[in-house]
Enzyme design. Sequence first.
Site, PDB file in Angstrom:
ATOM      1  CG  ASP A  84      60.786  45.072  94.095  1.00 11.21           C
ATOM      2  OD1 ASP A  84      60.713  46.263  93.722  1.00 11.21           O
ATOM      3  OD2 ASP A  84      61.865  44.469  94.212  1.00 11.21           O
TER       4      ASP A  84
HETATM    5  C1  BGC Z   1      63.873  47.167  93.098  1.00  7.46           C
HETATM    6  C2  BGC Z   1      63.530  47.779  94.441  1.00  7.46           C
HETATM    7  C3  BGC Z   1      63.235  49.253  94.279  1.00  7.46           C
HETATM    8  C4  BGC Z   1      62.129  49.435  93.260  1.00  7.46           C
HETATM    9  C5  BGC Z   1      61.747  50.883  93.048  1.00  7.46           C
HETATM   10  C6  BGC Z   1      62.842  47.512  92.046  1.00  7.46           C
HETATM   11  O1  BGC Z   1      63.304  47.119  90.789  1.00  7.46           O
HETATM   12  O2  BGC Z   1      63.989  45.767  93.245  1.00  7.46           O
HETATM   13  O3  BGC Z   1      64.592  47.583  95.339  1.00  7.46           O
HETATM   14  O4  BGC Z   1      62.894  49.803  95.510  1.00  7.46           O
HETATM   15  O5  BGC Z   1      62.579  48.891  92.029  1.00  7.46           O
HETATM   16  O6  BGC Z   1      62.732  51.587  92.390  1.00  7.46           O
END
Ligand code: BGC
Length: 689
Positions: free
Chosen positions: A255
């Site tokens: 993530d």
């Molecule tokens: C989120 C993800 C997301 C990523 C990119 C993160 O903060 O948990 O779900 O895909 O950001 O935007």
Amino acid sequence: CLLGVAGAAADDALAAERRDPGFCGDTRATVERRLDRLLARMTLAEKLDQMHGVGAFPTGLAGRIAGVPRLHIPGIGMLDGARGVSAVSGTATCFPVGMARGATWDEALEERVGEAIGVETRARGGSMILAPVVNILRHPRWGRAQETYGEDTLHLGRMGVAFVRGAQRHVIANPKHYALNSIEDTRFTVDVAVDERSLREIFLPHFRRAVQQGHAGSVMAAYNQVNGEHCSENTHLLRDVLDGDWGFQGFVESDWILGTRSTVPAVEAGLDVEMPSPGYFGKPLTDAVRAGQVRLRTIDAAVRRTLRAQLCFRLDTDPPKVDPAQVESPAHVALALQAARESIVLLRNEAGALPLDPARVRSLVVVGPLAAMADLGDHGSSLVVPASAVSPLDGIRARAGGVTVTYVGASSPSPTDLSLIAAADAAVVVVGLTFEDEGEGQITIGDRSSLALPRDQDALVGAVAAANPRTLVVLEGSGALLMPWLGQVSAVLMAWYPGEAGGTAIAEVLFGDVNPSGKLPVTFPRAESDLPPFDNASPAVQYGYFHGYRYLDRNDTAPLFPFGFGLAYTTFRYSNLGITPATVSPWGRVQVTADVTNTGPVAGDEVAQLYVGYAGSRVARAVRDLKAFARVHLEPGETRTVPFEVRARDLAYWDAGAGAFVVEPIAYTVEVGPSSRDLPLAGAFAVSP
Ligand code: BGC
């Protein structure tokens, strides 16, 4: 005597799964030969560049892995989203949120939604969609509840598979966040302790489905820790389960920003890509390889996975083409409308208050600040900005025909407002949650502080109900809400965050153009104390085997509205349960049939649900588990025989001592009906060697 599913026939089934070419289909062998050649030609620097993103939010994307032009390696462009393509790339169709689509229980529709989002991702220049969210809704206060499909692993897995199948006709999908990501306020750090049985039976099977049945090309590791290790360096989750037990062929990315926590432990555990920027997987990884702390074989294996996805999805020969005409096309907006129609759950309908009867209701007052706003959901990474969106008030005005519509926008009605409300033949009050009440942690508000309606909206509903005896409540938000005024109102519709066409769908349901058919994918409790505790402040939490309907069933607690519940403008009768065979082997399948008849005046869809219970199990089991469901359309008076299939191996429990799933030779009860608490048909079958 226990029957291990690791018997001969089960081994064959597992071997077949392993031979499954997965997302590469019949190009697999060719792709593997190309990968051998590519890996032989790539420099170490080129390989390591495949193991991280180029930086946070490159223009128009959420993240990107660079290509290698000299070798025609295309790289990957990533975009969120859970309810449509995220705002970082511009406008897009805003579909109802995942939880709303979960309420449709319509896998064919979800596949079309996944496909439309895949098309729009490509048309915005992306080759991978950071979706679907398939985290169990362990507690309805989770800030990202709206992004996932519900509280039950089977339902969640089947909806997730549908999305992946649709999306992957166009782009790589990315089921997330693996695993046990269900608290926002401490999401970067919280350590979720969970026993192996709960992990295998409750928190992982939907990911397994997304990988083995959906053939997802990638998986995103979650921020949180599981049993003391961050998910991005969790050897058990990544190596033992995802790679080893499930035979995952795609790549694992972290993530964003705080998702990667180390260099050597993360690579060794099976993290293939650090997103969105090179931190631990930049210079530190180069140094670690040069110092012999990470073997080249490990690097090659990781790079092979990322390249495999690029080649199997033909990103080299068929790269995404920017094409604004594909975005928010009339067909996609129509699909968003259809999803909203099927997602709305009719929770209460006293004395036929709905649908609105044009002979009796000549004037309507629409009440509440939310009525005039298109309430689309979170403003975190799942934010979607459509070119236009229909509020409930717009939808009602457009549909009202000869019915007079007055709007009272105050959050606390004045005496004049109350006389307008009292004078109308019916009052529609729109209340619920917005992006200011729940959302992604740290970026937005995070977890909900309670299950109560915020901003004095209970008082608003109470005041409207006191003034108008035909008060119809439209609820918006991610899910479970407390309703102290329930007994005072005539009808309640759960409309979720219904997407850009939501206002139209709400009006169609109110006026009876659409017969509501959504069913709750999450339990609505009477009180938060009826649920397991939700701790969004502690650095460590413990998850057990029971939550949601399984928790309430076990404690014999009556919910406000049960899992699987939803009314319609017609009625359905269940009859004639058929179960064959009466005894099945641990690797066999049971065919169950039930007749469903539309006994009411209008055509409608019913979501028939099959639950299994366990008589005399040696381990603590749920009173009943959802094991199959089907949505059927029935004309008035029509009967259909609905077929369900239950695989004996899906009844197994995880035997921690044996380190395997085992099927017990006991009697399994089968119950079929319209919700988890209304199961008029019952029978049984046995499993035996
Ligand atoms: C989120 C993800 C997301 C990523 C990119 C993160 O903060 O948990 O779900 O895909 O950001 O935007």
